[in-house]
Write an enzyme that holds these catalytic residues in place. Structure first.
Site, PDB file in Angstrom:
ATOM      1  CG  HIS A  34      -0.273  -0.367   2.490  1.00  0.00           C
ATOM      2  ND1 HIS A  34       0.609   0.480   3.093  1.00  0.00           N
ATOM      3  CD2 HIS A  34      -0.320  -1.488   3.267  1.00  0.00           C
ATOM      4  CE1 HIS A  34       1.072  -0.080   4.193  1.00  0.00           C
ATOM      5  NE2 HIS A  34       0.537  -1.281   4.322  1.00  0.00           N
ATOM      6  CG  HIS A  37       4.366  -1.722   1.893  1.00  0.00           C
ATOM      7  ND1 HIS A  37       3.052  -2.115   1.941  1.00  0.00           N
ATOM      8  CD2 HIS A  37       5.002  -2.433   2.856  1.00  0.00           C
ATOM      9  CE1 HIS A  37       2.897  -3.020   2.869  1.00  0.00           C
ATOM     10  NE2 HIS A  37       4.051  -3.237   3.464  1.00  0.00           N
ATOM     11  CD  GLN A  61       7.666 -11.774  10.040  1.00  0.00           C
ATOM     12  OE1 GLN A  61       8.713 -11.807   9.398  1.00  0.00           O
ATOM     13  NE2 GLN A  61       6.996 -10.644  10.205  1.00  0.00           N
ATOM     14  CE  LYS A 151       1.871  -0.702  10.403  1.00  0.00           C
ATOM     15  NZ  LYS A 151       1.407  -2.029  10.769  1.00  0.00           N
ATOM     16  CD  GLN A 155       9.546  -5.344  11.398  1.00  0.00           C
ATOM     17  OE1 GLN A 155       9.049  -6.461  11.476  1.00  0.00           O
ATOM     18  NE2 GLN A 155       9.324  -4.555  10.369  1.00  0.00           N
ATOM     19  CB  VAL A 178       1.698   6.357   5.074  1.00  0.00           C
ATOM     20  CG1 VAL A 178       0.746   7.023   4.097  1.00  0.00           C
ATOM     21  CG2 VAL A 178       3.149   6.602   4.647  1.00  0.00           C
TER      22      VAL A 178
HETATM   23  O1  PAF Z   1       7.561  -5.629   8.435  1.00  0.00           O
HETATM   24  C1  PAF Z   1       7.444  -6.637   7.709  1.00  0.00           C
HETATM   25  O2  PAF Z   1       6.733  -6.626   6.714  1.00  0.00           O
HETATM   26  C2  PAF Z   1       8.190  -7.905   8.086  1.00  0.00           C
HETATM   27  O3  PAF Z   1       8.237  -8.080   9.460  1.00  0.00           O
HETATM   28  C3  PAF Z   1       9.592  -7.989   7.476  1.00  0.00           C
HETATM   29  C4  PAF Z   1      10.502  -6.885   7.983  1.00  0.00           C
HETATM   30  C5  PAF Z   1       9.494  -7.894   5.953  1.00  0.00           C
HETATM   31  C6  PAF Z   1      10.244  -9.327   7.823  1.00  0.00           C
HETATM   32  O4  PAF Z   1       9.506 -10.402   7.353  1.00  0.00           O
END
Ligand code: PAF
EC number: 6.3.2.1
Length: 284
Positions: A34, A37, A61, A151, A155, A178
């Site tokens: 979106h 990104h 994950q 956001k 992470q 965003v």
């Molecule tokens: O933020 C994300 O979309 C994911 O956690 C990532 C960093 C691509 C790792 O899979």
């Protein structure tokens, strides 16, 4: 835009770019792209000669009861959007390419200090999966710069710490959140918000901003602010996961005299878990 499915072809193409003196910017994603990104890709383009995006829905994950199987896979659309904004390379590996020895046997990367709080407390193993795959992607792409969205604040903080701890030669850049017009942070999971919920789905953002303003107005009763904000989320018909006033760098609960504070929250809608955060600087 060139599309790659294999590590070797990424290495060959980027090897040539580097040999020609070009710098490489990298935006790792799980697809369903979106505007947020695309803003990260634009940011990478401003700082590097060539930009590569990865799309890989990383099962490592996701918890057992999470939405890995439901996670939207929209490769054709994603590729068209990236092509339109002039992305150079797209890497979409199969799971076997990333985890050739299977996921159970995969060597893991863990950032112990920050991985088990906030989102990590509700999603055990999540950040281990993120840091493991991001390390692998960094080793494959060897970017000069990698851009991650604010956001996913936790992470971003964990990846910064991992890069520092493991001396990975990449500059981590943060991309602004965003938002939709009503403040809802853009997310691939917003597609799971029902039409009935949507008008109220900005409540998390409203409550985070309410806490921010209260701190700027001088309140330091952080526990009370956190529980009042959670009550607001409940009143709007959602289930709060956590709401935490944290030290922006360590992500530990903020002390009364901390100057850099981030208020982070997560809440459940019927079919999605949404996260958001706001940061503030306080003059003591
Ligand atoms: O933020 C994300 O979309 C994911 O956690 C990532 C960093 C691509 C790792 O899979």
């Amino acid at each position: 835009m060139e599309l790659f499915h294999h590590i070797k072809s990424v290495r060959d193409a980027l090897g040539k770019a580097r040999a020609a003196g070009k710098t490489v910017g990298f935006v790792p994603t799980m697809g369903n792209l979106h505007n947020a990104h695309l803003a990260l890709v634009q940011q990478a383009k401003q700082h590097c000669d060539v930009v590569i995006v990865s799309i890989f829905v990383n099962r490592l994950q996701f918890g057992l009861n999470e939405d890995w199987d439901k996670y939207p896979r929209t490769l054709q659309n994603d590729a068209a959007k990236l092509r339109e904004i002039g992305c150079d390379y797209l890497f979409c590996p199969e799971e076997g390419e990333v985890y050739p020895n299977g996921m159970d046997a995969q060597t893991r990367v863990i950032v112990p200090s920050m991985a088990n709080v906030l989102c990590g407390a509700s999603r055990p193993g999540h950040f281990e999966g993120v840091t493991t795959v991001v390390t692998k992607l960094f080793n494959i792409v060897q970017p000069d710069i990698a851009v991650f969205g604010i956001k996913d604040y936790q992470q971003l903080a964990i990846i910064r710490r991992m890069v520092e701890d493991l001396c990975i030669p990449v500059e981590i850049m943060a991309g602004d959140i965003v938002r939709e017009a009503d403040g809802l942070a853009m997310s691939s999971r917003n597609g799971f918000i029902t039409a009935q919920e949507r008008p109220r789905a900005n409540q998390l953002n409203q409550s985070l901003n309410w806490v921010k303003q209260a701190i700027l107005d001088g309140r330091r009763d952080f526990d009370v602010l956190e529980s009042e904000a959670k009550k607001q989320i409940e009143m709007a018909g959602f289930r709060p996961d956590y709401l935490s006033i944290s030290n922006s760098k360590t992500l530990e609960p903020a002390a009364n005299d901390d100057t850099d504070i981030t208020v982070l929250g997560a809440m459940y809608t019927e079919a999605a878990r949404l996260i958001d955060n706001v940061s503030l600087s306080v003059v003591n």
